[in-house]
Design a protein around this motif. Structure first.
Motif, PDB file in Angstrom:
ATOM      1  N   GLN A   1       6.682 -24.255 -34.101  1.00  0.00           N
ATOM      2  CA  GLN A   1       6.039 -25.543 -34.319  1.00  0.00           C
ATOM      3  C   GLN A   1       7.076 -26.624 -34.621  1.00  0.00           C
ATOM      4  O   GLN A   1       6.978 -27.756 -34.143  1.00  0.00           O
ATOM      5  CB  GLN A   1       5.040 -25.449 -35.468  1.00  0.00           C
ATOM      6  CG  GLN A   1       3.772 -24.687 -35.146  1.00  0.00           C
ATOM      7  CD  GLN A   1       2.876 -25.442 -34.198  1.00  0.00           C
ATOM      8  OE1 GLN A   1       3.054 -25.408 -32.974  1.00  0.00           O
ATOM      9  NE2 GLN A   1       1.893 -26.136 -34.731  1.00  0.00           N
ATOM     10  N   ALA A   2       8.073 -26.276 -35.424  1.00  0.00           N
ATOM     11  CA  ALA A   2       9.127 -27.233 -35.761  1.00  0.00           C
ATOM     12  C   ALA A   2       9.924 -27.618 -34.518  1.00  0.00           C
ATOM     13  O   ALA A   2      10.293 -28.781 -34.338  1.00  0.00           O
ATOM     14  CB  ALA A   2      10.048 -26.639 -36.824  1.00  0.00           C
ATOM     15  N   ALA A   3      10.206 -26.645 -33.669  1.00  0.00           N
ATOM     16  CA  ALA A   3      10.929 -26.921 -32.434  1.00  0.00           C
ATOM     17  C   ALA A   3      10.112 -27.832 -31.523  1.00  0.00           C
ATOM     18  O   ALA A   3      10.646 -28.753 -30.887  1.00  0.00           O
ATOM     19  CB  ALA A   3      11.262 -25.613 -31.712  1.00  0.00           C
ATOM     20  N   ALA A   4       8.794 -27.589 -31.471  1.00  0.00           N
ATOM     21  CA  ALA A   4       7.924 -28.432 -30.653  1.00  0.00           C
ATOM     22  C   ALA A   4       7.858 -29.847 -31.211  1.00  0.00           C
ATOM     23  O   ALA A   4       7.824 -30.829 -30.451  1.00  0.00           O
ATOM     24  CB  ALA A   4       6.529 -27.820 -30.585  1.00  0.00           C
ATOM     25  N   LEU A   5       7.833 -29.969 -32.535  1.00  0.00           N
ATOM     26  CA  LEU A   5       7.832 -31.285 -33.165  1.00  0.00           C
ATOM     27  C   LEU A   5       9.103 -32.048 -32.822  1.00  0.00           C
ATOM     28  O   LEU A   5       9.067 -33.242 -32.484  1.00  0.00           O
ATOM     29  CB  LEU A   5       7.687 -31.136 -34.676  1.00  0.00           C
ATOM     30  CG  LEU A   5       7.851 -32.404 -35.519  1.00  0.00           C
ATOM     31  CD1 LEU A   5       6.839 -33.463 -35.113  1.00  0.00           C
ATOM     32  CD2 LEU A   5       7.704 -32.074 -37.003  1.00  0.00           C
ATOM     33  N   ALA A   6      10.248 -31.373 -32.902  1.00  0.00           N
ATOM     34  CA  ALA A   6      11.517 -32.012 -32.560  1.00  0.00           C
ATOM     35  C   ALA A   6      11.526 -32.452 -31.097  1.00  0.00           C
ATOM     36  O   ALA A   6      12.042 -33.527 -30.759  1.00  0.00           O
ATOM     37  CB  ALA A   6      12.672 -31.054 -32.827  1.00  0.00           C
ATOM     38  N   GLN A   7      10.942 -31.634 -30.220  1.00  0.00           N
ATOM     39  CA  GLN A   7      10.891 -31.988 -28.807  1.00  0.00           C
ATOM     40  C   GLN A   7       9.984 -33.193 -28.576  1.00  0.00           C
ATOM     41  O   GLN A   7      10.309 -34.080 -27.766  1.00  0.00           O
ATOM     42  CB  GLN A   7      10.396 -30.790 -27.988  1.00  0.00           C
ATOM     43  CG  GLN A   7      10.387 -31.024 -26.485  1.00  0.00           C
ATOM     44  CD  GLN A   7      11.759 -31.404 -25.934  1.00  0.00           C
ATOM     45  OE1 GLN A   7      12.799 -31.023 -26.477  1.00  0.00           O
ATOM     46  NE2 GLN A   7      11.764 -32.176 -24.867  1.00  0.00           N
ATOM     47  N   ASP A   8       8.866 -33.251 -29.290  1.00  0.00           N
ATOM     48  CA  ASP A   8       7.990 -34.421 -29.182  1.00  0.00           C
ATOM     49  C   ASP A   8       8.718 -35.681 -29.633  1.00  0.00           C
ATOM     50  O   ASP A   8       8.570 -36.750 -29.032  1.00  0.00           O
ATOM     51  CB  ASP A   8       6.735 -34.229 -30.037  1.00  0.00           C
ATOM     52  CG  ASP A   8       5.742 -33.272 -29.402  1.00  0.00           C
ATOM     53  OD1 ASP A   8       5.948 -32.899 -28.223  1.00  0.00           O
ATOM     54  OD2 ASP A   8       4.777 -32.883 -30.081  1.00  0.00           O
ATOM     55  N   LEU A   9       9.491 -35.544 -30.697  1.00  0.00           N
ATOM     56  CA  LEU A   9      10.261 -36.670 -31.201  1.00  0.00           C
ATOM     57  C   LEU A   9      11.265 -37.136 -30.145  1.00  0.00           C
ATOM     58  O   LEU A   9      11.442 -38.340 -29.919  1.00  0.00           O
ATOM     59  CB  LEU A   9      10.968 -36.278 -32.492  1.00  0.00           C
ATOM     60  CG  LEU A   9      11.829 -37.338 -33.183  1.00  0.00           C
ATOM     61  CD1 LEU A   9      11.024 -38.591 -33.467  1.00  0.00           C
ATOM     62  CD2 LEU A   9      12.420 -36.774 -34.471  1.00  0.00           C
ATOM     63  N   ARG A  10      11.918 -36.184 -29.489  1.00  0.00           N
ATOM     64  CA  ARG A  10      12.859 -36.544 -28.419  1.00  0.00           C
ATOM     65  C   ARG A  10      12.154 -37.300 -27.295  1.00  0.00           C
ATOM     66  O   ARG A  10      12.681 -38.285 -26.765  1.00  0.00           O
ATOM     67  CB  ARG A  10      13.537 -35.285 -27.875  1.00  0.00           C
ATOM     68  CG  ARG A  10      14.453 -34.591 -28.865  1.00  0.00           C
ATOM     69  CD  ARG A  10      15.214 -33.427 -28.232  1.00  0.00           C
ATOM     70  NE  ARG A  10      16.020 -32.737 -29.226  1.00  0.00           N
ATOM     71  CZ  ARG A  10      15.654 -31.628 -29.849  1.00  0.00           C
ATOM     72  NH1 ARG A  10      14.487 -31.062 -29.554  1.00  0.00           N
ATOM     73  NH2 ARG A  10      16.436 -31.075 -30.757  1.00  0.00           N
ATOM     74  N   GLN A  11      10.973 -36.835 -26.938  1.00  0.00           N
ATOM     75  CA  GLN A  11      10.235 -37.494 -25.861  1.00  0.00           C
ATOM     76  C   GLN A  11       9.845 -38.907 -26.239  1.00  0.00           C
ATOM     77  O   GLN A  11       9.905 -39.824 -25.415  1.00  0.00           O
ATOM     78  CB  GLN A  11       8.993 -36.673 -25.511  1.00  0.00           C
ATOM     79  CG  GLN A  11       9.299 -35.343 -24.843  1.00  0.00           C
ATOM     80  CD  GLN A  11       8.047 -34.534 -24.576  1.00  0.00           C
ATOM     81  OE1 GLN A  11       6.932 -34.997 -24.832  1.00  0.00           O
ATOM     82  NE2 GLN A  11       8.208 -33.326 -24.074  1.00  0.00           N
ATOM     83  N   ASP A  12       9.442 -39.102 -27.499  1.00  0.00           N
ATOM     84  CA  ASP A  12       9.043 -40.433 -27.922  1.00  0.00           C
ATOM     85  C   ASP A  12      10.232 -41.367 -28.114  1.00  0.00           C
ATOM     86  O   ASP A  12      10.042 -42.584 -28.211  1.00  0.00           O
ATOM     87  CB  ASP A  12       8.229 -40.353 -29.212  1.00  0.00           C
ATOM     88  CG  ASP A  12       6.765 -40.068 -28.942  1.00  0.00           C
ATOM     89  OD1 ASP A  12       6.211 -40.683 -28.010  1.00  0.00           O
ATOM     90  OD2 ASP A  12       6.179 -39.226 -29.627  1.00  0.00           O
ATOM     91  N   LEU A  13      11.428 -40.819 -28.200  1.00  0.00           N
ATOM     92  CA  LEU A  13      12.627 -41.653 -28.314  1.00  0.00           C
ATOM     93  C   LEU A  13      13.287 -41.886 -26.962  1.00  0.00           C
ATOM     94  O   LEU A  13      14.324 -42.528 -26.882  1.00  0.00           O
ATOM     95  CB  LEU A  13      13.623 -41.001 -29.277  1.00  0.00           C
ATOM     96  CG  LEU A  13      13.222 -41.018 -30.749  1.00  0.00           C
ATOM     97  CD1 LEU A  13      14.230 -40.237 -31.581  1.00  0.00           C
ATOM     98  CD2 LEU A  13      13.093 -42.441 -31.272  1.00  0.00           C
ATOM     99  N   THR A  14      12.681 -41.362 -25.898  1.00  0.00           N
ATOM    100  CA  THR A  14      13.200 -41.624 -24.566  1.00  0.00           C
ATOM    101  C   THR A  14      12.831 -43.044 -24.182  1.00  0.00           C
ATOM    102  O   THR A  14      11.660 -43.419 -24.210  1.00  0.00           O
ATOM    103  CB  THR A  14      12.595 -40.636 -23.537  1.00  0.00           C
ATOM    104  OG1 THR A  14      12.987 -39.316 -23.910  1.00  0.00           O
ATOM    105  CG2 THR A  14      13.100 -40.934 -22.141  1.00  0.00           C
ATOM    106  N   ALA A  15      13.819 -43.839 -23.831  1.00  0.00           N
ATOM    107  CA  ALA A  15      13.581 -45.252 -23.564  1.00  0.00           C
ATOM    108  C   ALA A  15      12.817 -45.447 -22.263  1.00  0.00           C
ATOM    109  O   ALA A  15      13.109 -44.840 -21.243  1.00  0.00           O
ATOM    110  CB  ALA A  15      14.908 -46.002 -23.501  1.00  0.00           C
TER     111      ALA A  15
END
Length: 272
Positions: A42-56
């Motif tokens: 779940q933590a890994a998925a959260l980090a990946q979601d964060l990466r996606q939302d920080l994609t310009a």
């Protein structure tokens, strides 16, 4: 001499017994330690979601799981989506650190043994862009968010249980057309269905947070929330209402809402 030797033997025997006891304890802990793979996933998925939302994107920061403009509300929505709660957020310039507690709610649509899904805490650091996101674990605090004795996990579980009774508080929408006043904020919450007749709204206070932005702190069912009212052209991409981090639940001030409503994301396409 004999007494000295007997003393050494007794000491040696005690040391061996102690060592065996420690070794046995460690072995027992290793065998009985909970399997953290589910919550770590779940933590890994959260980090990946964060990466996606920080994609310009070309028009706005974000564009991943929630898209639109990226605020503390995005972090809260992501964390709760993965069965956890946001403990705190700290910023230093363009660098941000979010601490979260996961494991409060098992992954959606799966059956996970309680022993295999323990509560764990993670630290997420990020700046600009998806490659800035880093994830580490840390020991969960032993006290409640206000420092009082008690289970922080139980406190966070109660916070999640008292969220607004609406189907989903985390929806992208614009607050354009509503006055930047306490009355305007109340009408916006009601008209958009972010709170219902079953929810109790108290302690509402607001403050201007920049050109066309009004930040509000309020309690919904006793849980501190922040509301970001933005009349700008890109306001429809905002998550306007979210639960405040655990370490701000007790105070719940308008100035905290001002800080929380700042945009964390960035769009390199607009910077150059």
């Amino acid at each position: 001499m004999r007494k000295a030797v007997q003393g050494l033997l007794v000491t040696a025997t005690a040391l061996v017994a102690a060592a065996a006891g420690v070794g046995g304890t460690l072995l027992h802990q290793r065998i009985t330690a909970p399997d953290t793979s589910a919550v770590d996933a779940q933590a890994a998925a959260l980090a990946q979601d964060l990466r996606q939302d920080l994609t310009a994107g070309f028009h706005s920061a974000g564009g991943g799981t929630y898209g639109g403009q990226f605020t503390e509300g995005t972090l809260v929505a992501q964390t709760e989506e993965h069965g956890g709660a946001l403990l705190s957020v700290r910023s230093a310039g363009l660098s941000h650190t979010a601490e979260v507690m996961l494991g409060l709610v098992p992954p959606t649509g799966t059956t996970v043994d309680a022993d295999a899904y323990p509560v764990r805490c993670y630290r997420l650091t990020f700046a600009r862009g998806p490659h800035s996101v880093q994830r580490t674990t840390f020991t969960c605090p032993a006290t409640q968010a206000d420092g009082h004795p008690g289970s922080l996990a139980a406190q966070m579980g109660g916070l999640l249980a008292r969220q607004p009774a609406t189907a989903s508080a985390y929806r992208k929408m614009s607050a354009a057309g509503y006055d930047h006043t306490a009355d305007g904020a109340t009408r916006f919450l009601t008209d958009k269905g972010l709170v219902s007749a079953k929810d109790t709204v108290t302690d509402l206070s607001g403050r201007e947070a920049g050109t066309g932005v009004y930040a509000v702190a309020l309690r919904v069912n006793g849980v501190c929330h922040y509301l970001r009212m933005d009349s700008g052209s890109s306001a429809a991409g905002l998550i306007p209402l979210w639960a405040a981090p655990a370490d701000e639940q007790r105070t719940c001030r308008a100035q905290q809402a001002v800080t929380a409503s700042a945009l964390y994301g960035s769009d390199p396409a607009k910077e150059g």
